[in-house]
Design a protein around this motif. Sequence first.
Motif, PDB file in Angstrom:
ATOM      1  N   ARG A 465       0.821  -1.206  -0.058  1.00  0.00           N
ATOM      2  CA  ARG A 465      -0.084   0.052   0.044  1.00  0.00           C
ATOM      3  C   ARG A 465       0.770   1.402  -0.013  1.00  0.00           C
ATOM      4  O   ARG A 465       1.950   1.310   0.310  1.00  0.00           O
ATOM      5  CB  ARG A 465      -0.980  -0.164   0.949  1.00  0.00           C
ATOM      6  N   ASN A 466       0.255   2.374  -0.561  1.00  0.00           N
ATOM      7  CA  ASN A 466       0.806   3.443  -0.544  1.00  0.00           C
ATOM      8  C   ASN A 466       2.236   3.635  -1.321  1.00  0.00           C
ATOM      9  O   ASN A 466       3.315   4.297  -0.718  1.00  0.00           O
ATOM     10  CB  ASN A 466       0.881   4.279   0.863  1.00  0.00           C
ATOM     11  N   LEU A 467       2.223   3.013  -2.400  1.00  0.00           N
ATOM     12  CA  LEU A 467       3.442   3.118  -3.110  1.00  0.00           C
ATOM     13  C   LEU A 467       3.182   3.372  -4.735  1.00  0.00           C
ATOM     14  O   LEU A 467       2.014   2.937  -5.102  1.00  0.00           O
ATOM     15  CB  LEU A 467       3.975   1.512  -2.991  1.00  0.00           C
ATOM     16  N   THR A 468       4.322   3.641  -5.519  1.00  0.00           N
ATOM     17  CA  THR A 468       4.199   3.499  -6.911  1.00  0.00           C
ATOM     18  C   THR A 468       5.046   2.497  -7.311  1.00  0.00           C
ATOM     19  O   THR A 468       6.326   2.319  -6.842  1.00  0.00           O
ATOM     20  CB  THR A 468       4.782   4.798  -7.560  1.00  0.00           C
ATOM     21  N   ILE A 469       4.636   1.487  -8.260  1.00  0.00           N
ATOM     22  CA  ILE A 469       5.472   0.557  -8.957  1.00  0.00           C
ATOM     23  C   ILE A 469       5.548   0.693 -10.400  1.00  0.00           C
ATOM     24  O   ILE A 469       4.220   0.791 -11.072  1.00  0.00           O
ATOM     25  CB  ILE A 469       4.923  -0.826  -8.560  1.00  0.00           C
ATOM     26  N   ILE A 502       0.173   3.246  -7.282  1.00  0.00           N
ATOM     27  CA  ILE A 502       0.040   3.416  -8.712  1.00  0.00           C
ATOM     28  C   ILE A 502       0.902   2.480  -9.552  1.00  0.00           C
ATOM     29  O   ILE A 502       2.135   2.154  -9.031  1.00  0.00           O
ATOM     30  CB  ILE A 502       0.503   4.902  -8.979  1.00  0.00           C
ATOM     31  N   ILE A 503       0.412   1.876 -10.580  1.00  0.00           N
ATOM     32  CA  ILE A 503       1.207   0.690 -11.113  1.00  0.00           C
ATOM     33  C   ILE A 503       1.399   1.361 -12.523  1.00  0.00           C
ATOM     34  O   ILE A 503       0.240   1.237 -13.302  1.00  0.00           O
ATOM     35  CB  ILE A 503       0.539  -0.584 -10.958  1.00  0.00           C
ATOM     36  N   ASN A 527      -8.526   1.217  -4.574  1.00  0.00           N
ATOM     37  CA  ASN A 527      -8.195   2.512  -4.285  1.00  0.00           C
ATOM     38  C   ASN A 527      -6.678   2.655  -4.879  1.00  0.00           C
ATOM     39  O   ASN A 527      -6.018   3.371  -4.675  1.00  0.00           O
ATOM     40  CB  ASN A 527      -7.877   2.800  -2.868  1.00  0.00           C
ATOM     41  N   SER A 528      -6.616   2.392  -6.411  1.00  0.00           N
ATOM     42  CA  SER A 528      -5.445   2.609  -7.121  1.00  0.00           C
ATOM     43  C   SER A 528      -5.351   2.794  -8.306  1.00  0.00           C
ATOM     44  O   SER A 528      -6.570   3.020  -9.159  1.00  0.00           O
ATOM     45  CB  SER A 528      -4.651   0.984  -7.100  1.00  0.00           C
ATOM     46  N   TYR A 529      -4.201   3.307  -9.085  1.00  0.00           N
ATOM     47  CA  TYR A 529      -4.238   3.635 -10.484  1.00  0.00           C
ATOM     48  C   TYR A 529      -3.217   2.473 -11.171  1.00  0.00           C
ATOM     49  O   TYR A 529      -2.112   2.259 -10.643  1.00  0.00           O
ATOM     50  CB  TYR A 529      -3.675   4.920 -10.750  1.00  0.00           C
TER      51      TYR A 529
END
Length: 681
Positions: A465-469, A502-503, A527-529
Motif C-alpha cells: 500500500r501507498n506505493l508506486t511501482i 500506482i502501477i 483505491n489504485s491507479y
Amino acid sequence: MSDTRKPRHRRRRTTLAAVAALAAGTLAYGTDAGLFGADTQTSAAAATATWASDTADGFASVNSLGQNGTYGGRGGQTVTVRTLADLEKYATASEPYVIVVAGTINMDPVGKEIKVASDKTIIGSGTSGHIVGGGFFLGQGVHNVIIRNLTIRDSYQGIWNDKDHDYDAVQMDGAHHVWIDHNDLRHMADGLIDVRKDSTNVTVSWNRMSNNNKTFGIGWTENVLTDITIHHNWIRETEQRNPSTDNCAHAHLYNNYLEDTAGTGITSSYGNYSRGRTSMLLENSYFQGFRNPVIKDSTASLVQRGNVFSGTSGRNESGGTAFDPKTYYAYTLDQASEVPALLRSQAGPRSTLGTTATLSATATTLTVARNGSAQFSTIQAAVNAVPANNTTRTVISIAPGTYRETVKVPSNKPYITFQGTGAGRKDTEIVYNNAAGTPKPDGSGTYGTSGSATVAVEADDFQARNLTITNDFDEAANQSLSGHQAVALRTAADRIFLDSLIINGDQDTLLLDTAAKDKLGRVYVTNSYVTGNVDFVFGRATAVIDRSVLTLKKRWNGTSAGYLTAPSTAANRKGFLITRSAVNGDVSAASFYLGRPWHAGGDATLDPQTTVRDTTLSAAVKSTPWTDMSGFSWKDDRFAEYNNTGPGAGPASPDRPILTPTQAADQEITDWLGDWTPTAS
C-alpha cells in the motif's frame, strides 16, 4: 504478452451480495525480541489501525486557537457502537474517544442532532456505518473533531425548501478544527453541512453530497473569521448552496466535482457562491451541467484557476485578488479533467476505513531508506532478511524515495507487507526497466515477459500500500529489441491485497497470475491507479479491481490503440472483475478494447473472463469493446458488462453483452473472493 500471436485451434463453449467490510491497515506490531536484530522496530501485542492515526489536511491542519491540527480522539479509547444510546454516550463524553459506528443507527426522535464534544473521532466501520434521520451538532468552542466514513441520510420531511425542520447532517456553531471526510451525505431536511457562527479551521474532503435542496452553507455572521478548505467532494443532484460561503476570511475550494444530470427531478440553481466579504480561491474543479456554476457578490473576491465547465449555463464569475493557501498548508492539485472519474471511484465511505482488526499473532517491522538511515537501503535486502516459511506478518516500511531495483518475494516468504511511509502514493517508487527481450547480464538469454517484472510476488498473503511501482522501459529507444512486454508488478500467489498503489507501464503492466494452472490465486486491488496500453491487466488470477482508475496510454509512437485486459482464466474459475472504477486516458475516441481472450500457449481448455460493471467508461472505449485474440473468439469465452456509465458505455447487442440483474447478482466481489475477506495488516 505479445501484441500479436499465431492462430491456434478454436474452441466452442456450450442476489446482489454485500461486500464484507475490509479491516484497516496496521503499522505497529509486537515481535520476539532480537528476531531481526537490535534495531528492529517493535511494539506490544495488538495492532493499531492506521486510520486511527490519520490527521486532517487543509485549514483543519493549521495550528491556531490553541489547537495544533485536527486528530480527533487519537490517544483515547476505541469503542464500537451499534445503538443510539451508546453513540450519544461516547460522543458527548468529556474524554477523547475513537467511536466506530458498526451498523445502522436510527435517530429518535427524527431530526435529533447529537451534541458532539471535543476530541472525538466518529467513523463508520467500512461501509456499514449509517446514521438515519438525524446528524451531529458541534457547539461553541467544540474542537478537534473528525466525522468520517459515515452515511448520514434521510431526515427529509417531504418539504423541498424546508424552513421548519433544521435537520442537518452536520451543523457547527462556533466550533473549530473539524474534519469531515469520506462521508455520504444525502436526503436531509435542511442542509447537509452547515458551518455557522464563526466556525473555523474546517476541512471537508472526499465526501459524496447528493439528493438535497441546500447542500452546504457557510457563514451566518458579519464577522470575517472562517477559514475553510473544501476539496475532492462529489456534489450531485442538489439545488443550492454548493457551497455558499458568506463572509469567509479564506475559502479554498479545489478538485470538487459538481454534477447536474439533465432530466432528473432536481435542477441546480447555482454552484459555488462567494458572498459578502468572502475571499475564495477556486482551483481545478469540474462543473458538469450546472446552472450558474460560479457566482459572487460585488463585495466578495473569487479567483478561478484551471476549472473545467461542461454543459454549464448562466453566470460564471470571478474577480478580486486571491490568497495563497500554501502560506498556511501544503496541498497537491489533481488535473481537473481527471476529477469526475477520480471522485466517482473514490469519494464517499471506504471499506478499508474504520475497521478494528487485530493480528492473530505478533509481527515485525523492518525499515528501508535509500539514504542509509534505516535498517536496509534496498527493499530486496529487507525481503532477504525475512526468515523462510515465516508464519507471522512482517511489514517492510519503506521511506519516501526512488528505489531503482527489482524486487522478488519468493514463495517461501508469505505474510509480507510493503508499506510506503510517504504522504501519498507518489512519494515512494520502486522502478526498473527490464523488458521481455532484455538480455540477462549473465548471458543466459532474455528475461521473458514474467521475468521482466519490477516487483514479483510469489508468496501468499502479500500486501502492498501507498506505493508506486513502475516499469519505465523505453520502447522508442529500443525498437531493435524483440519483446517489448515490460511488467511493473507480477503476482503469482493467493490472497494478495493491493491498496492505494500506482502501477505504471505500457505493454503488460500488471500480471495477475497464479502459481500454477491448477492453483487458486486471488487478488484484491482497491483505491489504485493502473496505466498502460496493450493487455496491461492480464493473467489467470481471480482478481477484483475495485474503486480504482485504469488509465489508457498512447503507444510509443503516439498512436492510440490497445487493450485493457487479457485474462487467461482456467475453466471453472473466476477471472477479472472491474467494479466501481473508471476507465479513462488521453487517447483517441473509440480506440481501446476492454479486453480479449488470452489462451496462453494456445491452451483451448482455458475460459478467459472479464466483467466490467458499475464503472465509468470514457469515450476511448470502443462501441464493440471485446475482440478476438490469436485465433480464439471472445464470444466463446466470458466477457460482459453491467450498469456502466459514461460516453464509452452502450446498449446491449450481440457484440456487447450486458448482464441481466439476475446474472449480475452472481458477479459481485464476494463471488470472486469466496471465503477470503481482505484484511489489511
